[in-house]
Motif scaffolding. Structure first.
Motif, PDB file in Angstrom:
ATOM      1  N   ALA A  50      20.996 -57.328 -35.573  1.00 27.35           N
ATOM      2  CA  ALA A  50      20.762 -57.244 -33.933  1.00 27.35           C
ATOM      3  C   ALA A  50      21.863 -56.335 -33.392  1.00 27.35           C
ATOM      4  O   ALA A  50      22.013 -55.902 -32.286  1.00 27.35           O
ATOM      5  CB  ALA A  50      20.749 -58.478 -33.371  1.00 27.35           C
ATOM      6  N   GLY A  51      23.034 -56.291 -34.368  1.00 28.67           N
ATOM      7  CA  GLY A  51      24.307 -55.770 -33.908  1.00 28.67           C
ATOM      8  C   GLY A  51      24.837 -56.528 -32.443  1.00 28.67           C
ATOM      9  O   GLY A  51      25.432 -55.650 -31.678  1.00 28.67           O
ATOM     10  N   SER A  52      24.809 -57.731 -32.390  1.00 32.38           N
ATOM     11  CA  SER A  52      24.960 -58.546 -31.076  1.00 32.38           C
ATOM     12  C   SER A  52      26.556 -58.434 -30.614  1.00 32.38           C
ATOM     13  O   SER A  52      26.823 -58.335 -29.550  1.00 32.38           O
ATOM     14  CB  SER A  52      24.730 -59.895 -31.415  1.00 32.38           C
ATOM     15  OG  SER A  52      25.522 -60.440 -32.508  1.00 32.38           O
ATOM     16  N   ARG A  53      27.393 -58.039 -31.547  1.00 33.83           N
ATOM     17  CA  ARG A  53      28.935 -57.618 -31.134  1.00 33.83           C
ATOM     18  C   ARG A  53      29.214 -56.254 -30.301  1.00 33.83           C
ATOM     19  O   ARG A  53      30.043 -55.997 -29.786  1.00 33.83           O
ATOM     20  CB  ARG A  53      29.883 -57.684 -32.236  1.00 33.83           C
ATOM     21  CG  ARG A  53      30.020 -59.178 -32.851  1.00 33.83           C
ATOM     22  CD  ARG A  53      30.669 -58.965 -33.975  1.00 33.83           C
ATOM     23  NE  ARG A  53      32.096 -58.341 -33.828  1.00 33.83           N
ATOM     24  CZ  ARG A  53      32.772 -58.098 -35.122  1.00 33.83           C
ATOM     25  NH1 ARG A  53      32.173 -58.115 -35.890  1.00 33.83           N
ATOM     26  NH2 ARG A  53      33.798 -57.588 -34.551  1.00 33.83           N
ATOM     27  N   PHE A  54      27.848 -55.393 -30.602  1.00 36.95           N
ATOM     28  CA  PHE A  54      28.067 -54.034 -29.950  1.00 36.95           C
ATOM     29  C   PHE A  54      27.450 -54.041 -28.548  1.00 36.95           C
ATOM     30  O   PHE A  54      26.316 -54.384 -28.433  1.00 36.95           O
ATOM     31  CB  PHE A  54      27.454 -52.880 -30.885  1.00 36.95           C
ATOM     32  CG  PHE A  54      27.456 -51.611 -30.561  1.00 36.95           C
ATOM     33  CD1 PHE A  54      28.575 -50.762 -31.055  1.00 36.95           C
ATOM     34  CD2 PHE A  54      26.676 -50.969 -29.641  1.00 36.95           C
ATOM     35  CE1 PHE A  54      28.813 -49.400 -30.606  1.00 36.95           C
ATOM     36  CE2 PHE A  54      26.786 -49.822 -29.188  1.00 36.95           C
ATOM     37  CZ  PHE A  54      27.753 -49.008 -29.783  1.00 36.95           C
ATOM     38  N   LEU A  55      28.356 -53.595 -27.560  1.00 37.38           N
ATOM     39  CA  LEU A  55      27.756 -53.765 -26.155  1.00 37.38           C
ATOM     40  C   LEU A  55      27.574 -52.464 -25.513  1.00 37.38           C
ATOM     41  O   LEU A  55      27.931 -52.590 -24.214  1.00 37.38           O
ATOM     42  CB  LEU A  55      29.026 -54.543 -25.612  1.00 37.38           C
ATOM     43  CG  LEU A  55      29.514 -56.159 -26.098  1.00 37.38           C
ATOM     44  CD1 LEU A  55      30.607 -56.538 -25.204  1.00 37.38           C
ATOM     45  CD2 LEU A  55      28.163 -57.003 -26.010  1.00 37.38           C
ATOM     46  N   GLY A  56      27.164 -51.423 -26.229  1.00 35.15           N
ATOM     47  CA  GLY A  56      26.938 -50.254 -25.652  1.00 35.15           C
ATOM     48  C   GLY A  56      25.549 -50.315 -25.052  1.00 35.15           C
ATOM     49  O   GLY A  56      24.746 -51.214 -25.076  1.00 35.15           O
ATOM     50  N   GLU A  57      25.133 -49.151 -24.532  1.00 30.66           N
ATOM     51  CA  GLU A  57      23.852 -48.920 -23.867  1.00 30.66           C
ATOM     52  C   GLU A  57      22.614 -49.065 -24.718  1.00 30.66           C
ATOM     53  O   GLU A  57      21.445 -49.537 -24.555  1.00 30.66           O
ATOM     54  CB  GLU A  57      23.771 -47.689 -23.195  1.00 30.66           C
ATOM     55  CG  GLU A  57      24.584 -47.605 -21.962  1.00 30.66           C
ATOM     56  CD  GLU A  57      24.815 -46.139 -21.164  1.00 30.66           C
ATOM     57  OE1 GLU A  57      23.659 -45.514 -21.700  1.00 30.66           O
ATOM     58  OE2 GLU A  57      25.544 -45.975 -20.725  1.00 30.66           O
ATOM     59  N   ASN A  58      22.843 -48.586 -26.115  1.00 30.80           N
ATOM     60  CA  ASN A  58      21.887 -48.505 -27.065  1.00 30.80           C
ATOM     61  C   ASN A  58      22.049 -49.599 -28.201  1.00 30.80           C
ATOM     62  O   ASN A  58      23.369 -50.004 -28.283  1.00 30.80           O
ATOM     63  CB  ASN A  58      21.505 -47.292 -27.560  1.00 30.80           C
ATOM     64  CG  ASN A  58      21.055 -46.044 -26.574  1.00 30.80           C
ATOM     65  OD1 ASN A  58      20.259 -46.504 -25.869  1.00 30.80           O
ATOM     66  ND2 ASN A  58      21.628 -45.057 -26.434  1.00 30.80           N
ATOM     67  N   HIS A  59      20.976 -49.698 -29.099  1.00 29.61           N
ATOM     68  CA  HIS A  59      21.464 -50.567 -30.311  1.00 29.61           C
ATOM     69  C   HIS A  59      22.532 -49.807 -31.100  1.00 29.61           C
ATOM     70  O   HIS A  59      22.493 -48.447 -31.037  1.00 29.61           O
ATOM     71  CB  HIS A  59      20.155 -50.843 -31.136  1.00 29.61           C
ATOM     72  CG  HIS A  59      20.307 -51.781 -32.163  1.00 29.61           C
ATOM     73  ND1 HIS A  59      20.801 -50.981 -33.335  1.00 29.61           N
ATOM     74  CD2 HIS A  59      20.069 -53.002 -32.566  1.00 29.61           C
ATOM     75  CE1 HIS A  59      20.994 -52.245 -34.280  1.00 29.61           C
ATOM     76  NE2 HIS A  59      20.508 -53.359 -33.891  1.00 29.61           N
ATOM     77  N   LYS A  60      23.504 -50.324 -31.648  1.00 29.30           N
ATOM     78  CA  LYS A  60      24.344 -49.537 -32.461  1.00 29.30           C
ATOM     79  C   LYS A  60      23.853 -48.599 -33.556  1.00 29.30           C
ATOM     80  O   LYS A  60      24.480 -47.478 -33.549  1.00 29.30           O
ATOM     81  CB  LYS A  60      25.420 -50.532 -32.868  1.00 29.30           C
ATOM     82  CG  LYS A  60      25.205 -51.210 -34.343  1.00 29.30           C
ATOM     83  CD  LYS A  60      26.023 -52.191 -34.937  1.00 29.30           C
ATOM     84  CE  LYS A  60      25.629 -52.697 -36.321  1.00 29.30           C
ATOM     85  NZ  LYS A  60      26.811 -53.640 -36.665  1.00 29.30           N
ATOM     86  N   LEU A  61      22.881 -49.142 -34.095  1.00 34.03           N
ATOM     87  CA  LEU A  61      22.496 -47.991 -35.062  1.00 34.03           C
ATOM     88  C   LEU A  61      21.845 -46.738 -34.560  1.00 34.03           C
ATOM     89  O   LEU A  61      21.607 -45.555 -35.088  1.00 34.03           O
ATOM     90  CB  LEU A  61      21.268 -48.695 -35.892  1.00 34.03           C
ATOM     91  CG  LEU A  61      21.850 -49.945 -36.673  1.00 34.03           C
ATOM     92  CD1 LEU A  61      20.658 -50.367 -37.723  1.00 34.03           C
ATOM     93  CD2 LEU A  61      22.892 -49.387 -37.712  1.00 34.03           C
ATOM     94  N   LEU A  62      21.429 -46.682 -33.235  1.00 29.82           N
ATOM     95  CA  LEU A  62      20.663 -45.638 -32.652  1.00 29.82           C
ATOM     96  C   LEU A  62      21.959 -44.761 -31.737  1.00 29.82           C
ATOM     97  O   LEU A  62      21.504 -43.739 -31.136  1.00 29.82           O
ATOM     98  CB  LEU A  62      19.600 -46.090 -31.691  1.00 29.82           C
ATOM     99  CG  LEU A  62      18.371 -46.904 -32.633  1.00 29.82           C
ATOM    100  CD1 LEU A  62      17.343 -47.089 -31.494  1.00 29.82           C
ATOM    101  CD2 LEU A  62      17.569 -45.702 -33.497  1.00 29.82           C
TER     102      LEU A  62
END
Length: 198
Positions: A25-37
């Protein structure tokens, strides 16, 4: 697990597949998109790992997806395995990948992470070139992915939780071949991590 796949390898030849784990889920990444995208240097983060694995010359490149659909950003020549149980931990993705690899007749996999844009072709090739049952990259600060797992190791992998091959090298350190590699093994887990690359 559901799979979108390319052509089958010759079962009489010893083959090695690259595996990119990209299901979380990349839950620690709070960007607009999923971190992998999220784009880094002109392309989605996950594509850096996948492109390096593709360029390294493996017999097949497998990407394990889960939380987010990656089909729109990945090239057609990769095999995509969708892990419906991605939220049960990384071990389920790795288990799905090696089960698929066994069914395809591969004798080893080299496993990397989809959120490591600084792991380049040469690191994938160096680890893939080992003939050890268990080998891992060392970028100068201890063992990191990519990790080579020969088929003899697959039954020993955990079936649940957030650890994959790391549990093997912790339990059996004497078995691990450390492969010196160039590159940057840092994960992109947070927006702060992302700023290092942008």
């Amino acid at each position: 697990m559901t799979t979108q796949t390319g052509s089958s390898p010759d079962r009489d030849v010893v083959t090695t597949a690259a595996v990119v784990l990209a299901a979380g889920a990349g839950s620690r990444f709070l960007g607009e998109n999923h971190k992998l995208l999220t784009e880094v240097r002109g392309k989605p983060i996950v594509c850096h790992a996948v492109d390096a694995a593709r360029a390294a010359g493996f017999d097949e490149v497998i990407v394990v997806s889960g939380c987010v659909d990656l089909t729109e950003v990945l090239p057609e020549d990769v095999t995509i395995i969708h892990n419906e149980h991605w939220d049960h931990g990384q071990a389920t993705s790795l288990r799905g990948a090696v089960t698929y690899a066994a069914n395809r007749g591969h004798k080893a996999v080299v496993v990397g992470l989809g959120d490591q844009p600084g792991v380049g072709v040469r690191a994938w090739q160096a680890v893939g070139g080992s003939d050890a049952d268990l080998a891992a990259a060392d970028f100068g600060a201890g063992l990191r992915p990519p990790v080579r797992l020969a088929a003899a190791m697959w039954a020993s992998l955990p079936v649940s939780g957030d650890e994959g091959a790391r549990s093997l090298w912790r339990e059996r350190p004497e078995m691990v071949e450390s492969i010196p590699c160039d590159g940057d093994s840092a994960d992109v887990d947070t927006l702060e991590d992302l700023r290092r690359w942008t």
